[in-house]
Every structure is written in structure tokens, then in C-alpha cells.
Design a protein around this motif. Structure first.
Motif, PDB file in Angstrom:
ATOM      1  N   THR A  51      -2.916  -3.564 -14.110  1.00  0.00           N
ATOM      2  CA  THR A  51      -3.482  -2.866 -13.565  1.00  0.00           C
ATOM      3  C   THR A  51      -4.193  -3.556 -12.444  1.00  0.00           C
ATOM      4  O   THR A  51      -4.472  -3.104 -11.403  1.00  0.00           O
ATOM      5  CB  THR A  51      -4.659  -2.792 -14.642  1.00  0.00           C
ATOM      6  OG1 THR A  51      -3.661  -1.883 -15.776  1.00  0.00           O
ATOM      7  CG2 THR A  51      -6.158  -2.351 -13.974  1.00  0.00           C
ATOM      8  N   ASP A  52      -4.307  -4.746 -12.440  1.00  0.00           N
ATOM      9  CA  ASP A  52      -4.168  -5.696 -11.232  1.00  0.00           C
ATOM     10  C   ASP A  52      -3.424  -5.800 -10.455  1.00  0.00           C
ATOM     11  O   ASP A  52      -3.665  -6.033  -9.029  1.00  0.00           O
ATOM     12  CB  ASP A  52      -4.528  -7.326 -12.194  1.00  0.00           C
ATOM     13  CG  ASP A  52      -5.846  -7.379 -12.574  1.00  0.00           C
ATOM     14  OD1 ASP A  52      -6.377  -6.586 -12.118  1.00  0.00           O
ATOM     15  OD2 ASP A  52      -5.497  -8.531 -13.439  1.00  0.00           O
ATOM     16  N   LEU A  53      -2.227  -5.438 -11.045  1.00  0.00           N
ATOM     17  CA  LEU A  53      -1.404  -5.407 -10.089  1.00  0.00           C
ATOM     18  C   LEU A  53      -1.147  -4.634  -8.989  1.00  0.00           C
ATOM     19  O   LEU A  53      -1.324  -4.465  -7.539  1.00  0.00           O
ATOM     20  CB  LEU A  53       0.677  -5.382 -10.519  1.00  0.00           C
ATOM     21  CG  LEU A  53       1.658  -5.963  -9.314  1.00  0.00           C
ATOM     22  CD1 LEU A  53       2.435  -6.403  -9.945  1.00  0.00           C
ATOM     23  CD2 LEU A  53       1.870  -3.869  -9.218  1.00  0.00           C
ATOM     24  N   LEU A  54      -1.182  -3.399  -9.258  1.00  0.00           N
ATOM     25  CA  LEU A  54      -1.470  -1.550  -9.312  1.00  0.00           C
ATOM     26  C   LEU A  54      -2.643  -1.614  -7.733  1.00  0.00           C
ATOM     27  O   LEU A  54      -2.492  -1.621  -7.124  1.00  0.00           O
ATOM     28  CB  LEU A  54      -1.751  -0.899  -9.855  1.00  0.00           C
ATOM     29  CG  LEU A  54      -0.381  -0.588 -10.630  1.00  0.00           C
ATOM     30  CD1 LEU A  54      -0.352   0.676 -11.820  1.00  0.00           C
ATOM     31  CD2 LEU A  54       0.897  -0.177  -9.842  1.00  0.00           C
ATOM     32  N   ASN A  55      -3.791  -2.286  -8.378  1.00  0.00           N
ATOM     33  CA  ASN A  55      -4.643  -2.378  -7.834  1.00  0.00           C
ATOM     34  C   ASN A  55      -4.937  -3.499  -6.403  1.00  0.00           C
ATOM     35  O   ASN A  55      -5.449  -3.210  -5.585  1.00  0.00           O
ATOM     36  CB  ASN A  55      -5.946  -2.792  -8.328  1.00  0.00           C
ATOM     37  CG  ASN A  55      -6.918  -1.780  -9.509  1.00  0.00           C
ATOM     38  OD1 ASN A  55      -6.634  -0.678  -9.044  1.00  0.00           O
ATOM     39  ND2 ASN A  55      -7.336  -2.289 -10.158  1.00  0.00           N
ATOM     40  N   SER A  56      -4.399  -4.144  -6.829  1.00  0.00           N
ATOM     41  CA  SER A  56      -3.922  -5.231  -5.258  1.00  0.00           C
ATOM     42  C   SER A  56      -2.637  -4.547  -4.148  1.00  0.00           C
ATOM     43  O   SER A  56      -2.852  -4.306  -3.243  1.00  0.00           O
ATOM     44  CB  SER A  56      -3.013  -6.393  -5.971  1.00  0.00           C
ATOM     45  OG  SER A  56      -1.859  -6.004  -6.112  1.00  0.00           O
ATOM     46  N   THR A  57      -1.625  -3.771  -4.514  1.00  0.00           N
ATOM     47  CA  THR A  57      -1.409  -2.842  -4.579  1.00  0.00           C
ATOM     48  C   THR A  57      -1.803  -1.589  -3.258  1.00  0.00           C
ATOM     49  O   THR A  57      -1.936  -1.464  -2.200  1.00  0.00           O
ATOM     50  CB  THR A  57       0.831  -2.539  -4.652  1.00  0.00           C
ATOM     51  OG1 THR A  57       0.394  -2.186  -5.691  1.00  0.00           O
ATOM     52  CG2 THR A  57       1.233  -3.996  -4.793  1.00  0.00           C
ATOM     53  N   CYS A  58      -2.001  -1.047  -4.475  1.00  0.00           N
ATOM     54  CA  CYS A  58      -3.181   0.751  -3.900  1.00  0.00           C
ATOM     55  C   CYS A  58      -3.947   1.063  -5.259  1.00  0.00           C
ATOM     56  O   CYS A  58      -3.989   1.413  -6.117  1.00  0.00           O
ATOM     57  CB  CYS A  58      -1.593   1.547  -4.157  1.00  0.00           C
ATOM     58  SG  CYS A  58      -2.042   3.346  -3.771  1.00  0.00           S
ATOM     59  N   PRO A  59      -5.223   0.260  -4.545  1.00  0.00           N
ATOM     60  CA  PRO A  59      -6.758   0.763  -4.990  1.00  0.00           C
ATOM     61  C   PRO A  59      -6.802   1.683  -6.119  1.00  0.00           C
ATOM     62  O   PRO A  59      -7.309   2.230  -6.448  1.00  0.00           O
ATOM     63  CB  PRO A  59      -7.246   0.453  -3.574  1.00  0.00           C
ATOM     64  CG  PRO A  59      -6.774  -0.804  -3.358  1.00  0.00           C
ATOM     65  CD  PRO A  59      -5.623  -0.353  -3.397  1.00  0.00           C
ATOM     66  N   ASP A  60      -6.171   2.742  -4.854  1.00  0.00           N
ATOM     67  CA  ASP A  60      -6.272   4.734  -4.896  1.00  0.00           C
ATOM     68  C   ASP A  60      -5.537   4.650  -6.507  1.00  0.00           C
ATOM     69  O   ASP A  60      -5.722   5.767  -7.144  1.00  0.00           O
ATOM     70  CB  ASP A  60      -6.191   5.625  -4.060  1.00  0.00           C
ATOM     71  CG  ASP A  60      -7.421   5.249  -3.598  1.00  0.00           C
ATOM     72  OD1 ASP A  60      -8.550   4.761  -3.661  1.00  0.00           O
ATOM     73  OD2 ASP A  60      -7.120   5.660  -1.746  1.00  0.00           O
ATOM     74  N   PHE A  61      -4.275   4.025  -6.970  1.00  0.00           N
ATOM     75  CA  PHE A  61      -2.885   4.767  -7.613  1.00  0.00           C
ATOM     76  C   PHE A  61      -3.717   4.715  -8.978  1.00  0.00           C
ATOM     77  O   PHE A  61      -3.957   6.402  -9.867  1.00  0.00           O
ATOM     78  CB  PHE A  61      -2.407   3.053  -7.660  1.00  0.00           C
ATOM     79  CG  PHE A  61      -1.301   3.691  -8.684  1.00  0.00           C
ATOM     80  CD1 PHE A  61       0.480   4.651  -8.606  1.00  0.00           C
ATOM     81  CD2 PHE A  61      -1.431   3.260  -9.708  1.00  0.00           C
ATOM     82  CE1 PHE A  61       0.916   5.217  -8.274  1.00  0.00           C
ATOM     83  CE2 PHE A  61       0.312   3.621 -10.729  1.00  0.00           C
ATOM     84  CZ  PHE A  61       1.300   5.068  -9.941  1.00  0.00           C
ATOM     85  N   LEU A  62      -4.487   3.962  -9.920  1.00  0.00           N
ATOM     86  CA  LEU A  62      -5.423   4.255 -11.289  1.00  0.00           C
ATOM     87  C   LEU A  62      -5.462   5.617 -10.904  1.00  0.00           C
ATOM     88  O   LEU A  62      -6.180   5.596 -12.500  1.00  0.00           O
ATOM     89  CB  LEU A  62      -5.837   3.286 -11.685  1.00  0.00           C
ATOM     90  CG  LEU A  62      -4.637   1.606 -11.492  1.00  0.00           C
ATOM     91  CD1 LEU A  62      -4.952   0.507 -11.879  1.00  0.00           C
ATOM     92  CD2 LEU A  62      -3.684   2.199 -12.597  1.00  0.00           C
ATOM     93  N   LYS A  63      -6.783   5.799  -9.883  1.00  0.00           N
ATOM     94  CA  LYS A  63      -7.940   6.886 -10.271  1.00  0.00           C
ATOM     95  C   LYS A  63      -6.943   8.172 -10.199  1.00  0.00           C
ATOM     96  O   LYS A  63      -7.313   8.870 -10.266  1.00  0.00           O
ATOM     97  CB  LYS A  63      -8.554   6.914  -8.818  1.00  0.00           C
ATOM     98  CG  LYS A  63     -10.108   5.616  -8.952  1.00  0.00           C
ATOM     99  CD  LYS A  63     -10.234   5.612  -7.139  1.00  0.00           C
ATOM    100  CE  LYS A  63     -11.047   4.041  -7.124  1.00  0.00           C
ATOM    101  NZ  LYS A  63     -12.018   4.265  -5.781  1.00  0.00           N
TER     102      LYS A  63
END
Length: 124
Positions: free
Chosen positions: A106-118
């Protein structure tokens, strides 16, 4: 996988051209790369509904018209959004070259593409 005696790629062996590590590993171990965009027997892309191909793409300029006819102009926004997301995800290589580490995916994805998890689990 085989359907009706014919082999189809089910997505498990597809490596995106932006995946630097998978491409390097493929070269290092000497695996054959099959370009699915060419005109060979294994080439092309299609949408299979479980019974038949409802859309076959050959790499020609007519593919754009086939897609627009079947899915409408909304597909352009989807493609643009996908390209935007891939650009964001490529940031991982820069972060890794700086030896940035993450405690979770989650931290990795948020650092690359904050909208990804949404966007995961939602439709466009």
C-alpha cells in the motif's frame, strides 16, 4: 490455455513493455519473446466471450474504428486513464534507484500513484 483445440494466451504470460525487471530477466535467462503485434499466427489481440471472439484486433488503423464502433468514444478516456496510471507506476524505478524502501505494498503504491488504490475494485 486451450479452447476448442486452439491455444490462447490467458494473460499470465504477458509482460508489459514498461516492466523493466521482467524484460531484463527474460533476456538474462534467454526466453523467447513473442511479439503479439506482428502478423504471425500467434499475433493479434482479441476479446473472447467464452464462445467466440467478439472483436479481433490486427494492428491495423482499422482497429480504432472497430473499437469505437463496439465500445463508443468512452473508450478513449479509459485508454488515457490507463496510460496516465502506467506513467505514475513507472516512478517505482526512480524510487528504487534512490534505495527508497516501503513497509507495505500500500505504501509503495501510494508513493507511485496515490489514486491507484482508490481505483482498485471500482469501474470506470
Amino acid at each position: 490455455m486451450k479452447i476448442g483445440g486452439k491455444s490462447y494466451d490467458s494473460g499470465n504470460s504477458i509482460i508489459h513493455s514498461d516492466n523493466v525487471y521482467a524484460k531484463a530477466l527474460t533476456e538474462k535467462v534467454g526466453l523467447k519473446v513473442d511479439n503479439l503485434d506482428d502478423d504471425s499466427d500467434s499475433g493479434g489481440t482479441g476479446f473472447y466471450d467464452g464462445t467466440e471472439f467478439v472483436l479481433k484486433l490486427t494492428g491495423s488503423y482499422l482497429d480504432t474504428f472497430k473499437i469505437l464502433w463496439r465500445y463508443g468514444f468512452g473508450i478513449k478516456g479509459l485508454v488515457k486513464e490507463g496510460e496516465k496510471m502506467m506513467k505514475s507506476l513507472r516512478r517505482i524505478y526512480c524510487l528504487q534507484s534512490k534505495q527508497v524502501a516501503f513497509k507495505s505494498t500500500t505504501d509503495l503504491l501510494n508513493s507511485t500513484c496515490p489514486d491507484f488504490l482508490k481505483k482498485v475494485g471500482s469501474t470506470m
